[in-house]
Every structure is written in structure tokens, then in C-alpha cells.
Write a protein that holds these residues in place. Structure first.
Motif, short mmCIF file in Angstrom:
data_model
loop_
_atom_site.label_atom_id
_atom_site.label_comp_id
_atom_site.label_asym_id
_atom_site.label_seq_id
_atom_site.Cartn_x
_atom_site.Cartn_y
_atom_site.Cartn_z
N TRP A 58 0.91 -1.16 0.18
CA TRP A 58 0.05 -0.11 0.07
C TRP A 58 0.78 1.45 0.12
N PRO A 59 1.82 1.30 0.84
CA PRO A 59 2.83 2.66 0.55
C PRO A 59 3.16 2.89 -0.65
N ALA A 60 3.29 1.92 -1.79
CA ALA A 60 4.02 1.94 -2.77
C ALA A 60 2.81 2.67 -3.87
N ARG A 61 1.60 2.71 -3.42
CA ARG A 61 0.58 3.02 -4.24
C ARG A 61 0.30 4.63 -4.29
N ASP A 62 -0.27 5.06 -5.29
CA ASP A 62 -0.59 6.58 -5.40
C ASP A 62 -1.78 6.96 -4.37
N THR A 68 -7.39 3.92 -6.30
CA THR A 68 -6.30 3.06 -5.63
C THR A 68 -6.61 2.38 -4.23
N GLY A 69 -7.30 3.33 -3.49
CA GLY A 69 -7.67 3.12 -2.01
C GLY A 69 -6.50 3.20 -1.22
N PHE A 73 -6.11 2.92 3.00
CA PHE A 73 -5.24 1.83 3.63
C PHE A 73 -4.09 2.46 4.30
N ASN A 74 -3.28 3.52 3.71
CA ASN A 74 -2.28 4.10 4.41
C ASN A 74 -2.39 4.98 5.62
N ASN A 75 -3.72 5.36 6.00
CA ASN A 75 -4.08 6.41 6.87
C ASN A 75 -4.97 5.70 7.89
N VAL A 76 -5.60 4.60 7.54
CA VAL A 76 -6.63 4.31 8.65
C VAL A 76 -5.97 3.62 9.97
N LYS A 77 -6.66 3.64 11.06
CA LYS A 77 -5.86 3.03 12.30
C LYS A 77 -5.91 1.75 11.90
#
Length: 183
Positions: A58-62, A68-69, A73-77
């Protein structure tokens, strides 16, 4: 009490690992349902294997592309059930401490939206057995990919579910939603 919803992508031969095989089927219809599931959840629960895969992907996605979501995914708890992970590097991730069942029971009692969980392995099995999983969505994909049929063997475990609904996408994906039968 918050709802814990498991959403698992699975092939016809029972594979759930490395779900890159879902990409050809992730059309607008699938995006809408996935978006609905994440919209209803302000927390994500995962085991170590799922964390290891998602924390790289997920961190590799824009994040600027809403399709992309990645922003979600990168910011949810995120909560990880692990006895070996001590210093998670993925943004907004916490390792659950102590007994898994008690930790998840406490999470469900905190005010907020639902909790989403992806994949089905030993963590989910323990939580189903404890009566903490409220729904399981199996996204059955019309592919055979070979390989192990589960990420973890579920020995000495059985559970019964009742069908809560089905949805068939034009792509051939079938989403079967089940709720645990409470004894």
C-alpha cells in the motif's frame, strides 16, 4: 458495539495468498462494494502475515488517485495481532498487546465505525470461535492459481455460518456474506 467484518478474496481452489489475481476482476462494481466496506470502517485488524504483505504494497501506491484505495489503507488506524512484531513501520499501526480475544473485544467496545479485516487465517479463526466476528464476506473469484489453500492451517477448529446475502458481479466474482451461528 462496533462491528468486525472480515473480507476475504479467495480463488476456486481456496487460495487467499497474494491476491494479485483479483486485479482483472476489480471493476467498478467491485470498487463500489470495497469502498462501501472501507467507508463503514475506521479501523483495520490484521495478523502478521497480512501486515507483512499490505505494509509493503500500500505505501507504494498513489494516494492522490482515489481509485487505488491507498489513501484509506495508508491512513486508517491499523491493529496487528502479532507476538513477534515490535516496531511496525506502516503509518498509524499499533501491535495488539496481551490476549488477542480480550484486545479485540476491547477494540469493539470503543466508539467508532466498524473494524475491517482482510484474509482468513488463525487470527480470524480465534475471533470467530470467540464470537467476535460479525460478518464474513468471501469474494469467490473464478480462477485457479495453485498453491497453499490457506495461509494458516486451521486444525481443531469448526464454525457454522448462516448465509446473509449473495452478490454476483458481471466479472464472475461472487461475494457470499455470512454471519456466525451463535450457540
Amino acid at each position: 458495539m462496533r462491528k468486525l467484518v472480515n473480507s476475504t478474496y479467495i480463488t476456486l481452489d481456496g487460495v487467499i495468498e497474494n491476491p494479485m489475481w483479483t486485479m482483472p476482476y476489480f471493476d467498478a462494481e467491485a470498487q463500489a462494494l470495497a469502498g462501501q466496506l472501507t467507508e463503514n470502517a475506521d479501523a483495520m485488524l490484521m495478523g502478521r502475515v497480512t501486515y507483512d504483505g499490505m505494509s509493503v504494497a500500500w505505501p507504494a501506491r498513489d494516494e492522490s488517485d482515489p481509485t487505488t484505495g491507498a489513501a484509506y489503507f495508508n491512513n486508517v488506524k491499523k491493529y496487528v495481532a502479532s507476538t513477534t512484531l515490535t516496531d511496525p513501520t506502516w503509518n498509524n499501526t499499533e501491535v495488539l498487546q496481551g490476549d488477542l480475544v480480550e484486545a479485540v473485544r476491547a477494540l469493539k467496545e470503543v466508539d467508532g465505525k466498524g473494524i475491517i479485516q482482510y484474509g482468513y487465517g488463525s487470527v480470524t479463526a480465534q475471533l470467530v470461535k470467540a464470537g467476535l466476528v460479525d460478518e464474513v464476506h468471501f469474494w469467490i473469484h473464478p480462477v485457479l492459481v495453485g498453491g497453499p489453500s490457506l495461509t494458516a492451517q486451521l486444525t481443531d477448529f469448526a464454525a457454522s455460518f448462516e448465509l446473509a446475502g449473495t452478490r454476483t458481479h458481471k466479472s464472475g466474482v461472487i461475494i457470499a456474506t455470512y454471519v456466525p451461528v451463535r450457540a
